[in-house]
Design a protein around this motif. Sequence first.
Motif, PDB file in Angstrom:
ATOM      1  N   PRO A  60       0.498   4.936   0.479  1.00 41.44           N
ATOM      2  CA  PRO A  60      -0.403   6.029   0.838  1.00 41.44           C
ATOM      3  C   PRO A  60       0.115   7.368   0.327  1.00 41.44           C
ATOM      4  CG  PRO A  60       0.867   5.361   2.749  1.00 41.44           C
ATOM      5  CD  PRO A  60       1.223   4.415   1.630  1.00 41.44           C
ATOM      6  N   ILE A 100       0.857  -1.165   0.000  1.00 45.88           N
ATOM      7  CA  ILE A 100       0.000   0.000   0.000  1.00 45.88           C
ATOM      8  C   ILE A 100       0.899   1.223   0.000  1.00 45.88           C
ATOM      9  CG2 ILE A 100      -1.742   1.286   1.283  1.00 45.88           C
ATOM     10  CD1 ILE A 100      -2.634  -1.472   2.415  1.00 45.88           C
ATOM     11  N   PHE A 155      -8.904  -5.174   3.446  1.00 46.44           N
ATOM     12  CA  PHE A 155      -9.249  -5.827   2.179  1.00 46.44           C
ATOM     13  C   PHE A 155      -8.188  -6.849   1.783  1.00 46.44           C
ATOM     14  CE2 PHE A 155      -8.406  -5.887  -2.418  1.00 46.44           C
ATOM     15  CZ  PHE A 155      -9.531  -6.591  -2.824  1.00 46.44           C
ATOM     16  N   LEU A 156      -6.933  -6.440   1.815  1.00 45.22           N
ATOM     17  CA  LEU A 156      -5.859  -7.354   1.402  1.00 45.22           C
ATOM     18  C   LEU A 156      -5.741  -8.558   2.323  1.00 45.22           C
ATOM     19  CD1 LEU A 156      -3.125  -4.802   0.345  1.00 45.22           C
ATOM     20  CD2 LEU A 156      -4.456  -6.313  -1.153  1.00 45.22           C
ATOM     21  N   ARG A 181      -8.603   0.377   5.763  1.00 42.55           N
ATOM     22  CA  ARG A 181      -9.549  -0.410   4.960  1.00 42.55           C
ATOM     23  C   ARG A 181      -8.844  -1.138   3.821  1.00 42.55           C
ATOM     24  NH1 ARG A 181     -13.799   3.910   3.741  1.00 42.55           N
ATOM     25  NH2 ARG A 181     -13.294   5.048   5.604  1.00 42.55           N
ATOM     26  N   CYS A 182      -7.810  -0.535   3.258  1.00 46.03           N
ATOM     27  CA  CYS A 182      -7.013  -1.227   2.232  1.00 46.03           C
ATOM     28  C   CYS A 182      -6.336  -2.456   2.830  1.00 46.03           C
ATOM     29  CB  CYS A 182      -5.959  -0.300   1.650  1.00 46.03           C
ATOM     30  SG  CYS A 182      -6.585   1.039   0.649  1.00 46.03           S
ATOM     31  N   GLU A 216      -8.963   5.104   6.020  1.00 37.90           N
ATOM     32  CA  GLU A 216      -8.991   4.699   4.614  1.00 37.90           C
ATOM     33  C   GLU A 216      -7.826   3.769   4.274  1.00 37.90           C
ATOM     34  OE1 GLU A 216     -11.233   8.319   2.374  1.00 37.90           O
ATOM     35  OE2 GLU A 216      -9.309   8.795   3.314  1.00 37.90           O
ATOM     36  N   ILE A 217      -6.672   4.030   4.852  1.00 42.41           N
ATOM     37  CA  ILE A 217      -5.525   3.147   4.647  1.00 42.41           C
ATOM     38  C   ILE A 217      -5.782   1.811   5.325  1.00 42.41           C
ATOM     39  CG2 ILE A 217      -3.047   2.852   4.976  1.00 42.41           C
ATOM     40  CD1 ILE A 217      -3.968   5.110   2.966  1.00 42.41           C
ATOM     41  N   GLY A 248      -9.628 -10.174  -0.823  1.00 42.25           N
ATOM     42  CA  GLY A 248      -8.371  -9.802  -1.462  1.00 42.25           C
ATOM     43  C   GLY A 248      -7.425 -10.968  -1.654  1.00 42.25           C
ATOM     44  N   ILE A 279      -0.982  -0.831  -4.188  1.00 41.51           N
ATOM     45  CA  ILE A 279      -2.246  -0.102  -4.163  1.00 41.51           C
ATOM     46  C   ILE A 279      -1.935   1.327  -3.769  1.00 41.51           C
ATOM     47  CG2 ILE A 279      -4.501   0.123  -3.063  1.00 41.51           C
ATOM     48  CD1 ILE A 279      -4.510  -2.908  -2.737  1.00 41.51           C
ATOM     49  N   ALA A 302      -3.139   4.504  -2.511  1.00 44.14           N
ATOM     50  CA  ALA A 302      -4.252   5.110  -1.778  1.00 44.14           C
ATOM     51  C   ALA A 302      -3.894   6.566  -1.572  1.00 44.14           C
ATOM     52  CB  ALA A 302      -4.467   4.381  -0.453  1.00 44.14           C
TER      53      ALA A 302
END
Length: 67
Positions: free
Chosen positions: A3, A1, A44-45, A40-41, A37-38, A50, A58, A60
């Motif tokens: 960010p 991720i 998901f993974l 949530r990534c 928001e980070i 994911g 990703i 973000a």
Amino acid sequence: IAPGYINTEMVAAVPKDVLETKILPLIPVGRLGTGEEIARCVVFLASDDGSYVTGQTINADGGQVML
């Protein structure tokens, strides 16, 4: 991720005029991201949703790298 600019203490230390004139105009959604928001990534993974995502970065960042 990967960010982008996230509303953290580090970013809060940036002078307000620099944030408003130099940074926010580069973010298409027009705002800083949030830690949630980070997170949530990450969720998901780490979830079954994911599970087939591999070897990806990703971004973000509110669309910043699209510019």
